[in-house]
Design an enzyme around this catalytic site. Structure first.
Site, mmCIF file in Angstrom:
data_model
loop_
_atom_site.group_PDB
_atom_site.id
_atom_site.type_symbol
_atom_site.label_atom_id
_atom_site.label_comp_id
_atom_site.label_asym_id
_atom_site.label_seq_id
_atom_site.Cartn_x
_atom_site.Cartn_y
_atom_site.Cartn_z
ATOM 1 N N HIS A 1 4.408 29.954 86.085
ATOM 2 C CA HIS A 1 3.925 31.256 86.560
ATOM 3 C C HIS A 1 4.658 32.484 85.987
ATOM 4 O O HIS A 1 5.858 32.441 85.720
ATOM 5 C CB HIS A 1 4.051 31.288 88.082
ATOM 6 N N ASP A 2 3.921 33.546 85.838
ATOM 7 C CA ASP A 2 4.458 34.880 85.505
ATOM 8 C C ASP A 2 5.208 34.951 84.175
ATOM 9 O O ASP A 2 6.039 35.838 83.990
ATOM 10 C CB ASP A 2 5.372 35.399 86.645
#
Ligand code: UDP
Length: 208
Positions: free
Chosen positions: A135-136
């Site tokens: 994620h991210d």
């Protein structure tokens, strides 16, 4: 057939990407493009060089650059852009893309790759077998993940970096432009541009 797809690179990476392209683009003639190995067949596909590809009469031409080296991919992608030949995506049916994944043109996503949520990835990304991005994370242009590379959350990988097979990048770390992370390295600190790191914990082996 009016559509012609060239898989650029008749070598190790190319033979892994070709079956993905064949499965995805059923209505097209598909060839390998290789500037050193033209005039033959590889796994049932003709190999032609770039000049021959340009001479083909097909109305629509596309290229998938199946070469692991980021800087060669960058040069070939710029050549395709100069000739207005779009890059197409190769994506195995087993690839998992979760929410809000932005992926630039010309990606090659091998079997069992996972891209989780809220990820931004640039042009011509290569993610080889079983690699993942958590994620991210933000990934630049022409980045390569070799088989089994593990990129944890909130990581930044800049343009033309190469992450070796089985390497692990710790959450929040940045990898600079054209950096090389060696096979199996465990990266717990930022890696400057143009630097090669190896080992666990990863240490600088050299600078270009
Ligand atoms: N290649 C090419 N034009 C270029 C650079 C490379 O046709 O400008 C071809 C090269 O001849 C070779 C392939 O791309 O056949 C790259 O193969 P290599 O085994 O070096 O890399 P891999 O397939 O492992 O990414």
């Amino acid at each position: 057939m009016n559509k012609l797809i060239g898989v650029y690179g008749a070598s190790g990476c190319g033979v892994g990407i070709m079956p993905l392209i064949r499965e995805q683009y059923l209505d097209s003639k598909i060839v390998f493009i290789d500037d050193k190995k033209s005039n033959g067949l590889l796994n049932g596909h003709q190999i032609i060089d770039w000049a021959e590809f340009l001479e083909e009469s097909s109305k629509q031409k596309f290229v998938s650059i199946a070469i692991a080296n980021p800087e060669i991919r960058k040069a070939l992608s710029e050549k395709c852009m100069k000739h207005s030949i779009p890059l197409i995506e190769a994506c195995a049916s087993s690839v998992v893309k979760m929410d809000n994944v932005e992926l630039g043109d010309g990606a090659c996503l091998s079997p069992f790759v996972t891209l989780t949520s809220n990820i931004r990835i640039g042009l011509c990304f290569h993610a080889n077998l079983y690699s993942f991005i958590e994620h991210d994370s933000v990934i630049g242009d022409y980045v390569t993940l070799a088989p089994g590379a593990k990129v944890n959350g909130n990581v930044l990988i800049e343009d033309c970096a190469f992450i070796g097979a089985g390497a692990i990048i710790r959450q929040g770390v940045s990898i600079g432009k054209r950096a090389v992370v060696g096979m199996g390295a465990v990266v717990v600190r930022d890696v400057p541009a143009d630097t090669t790191v190896v080992g666990n914990p990863a240490k600088i082996l050299g600078k270009r």
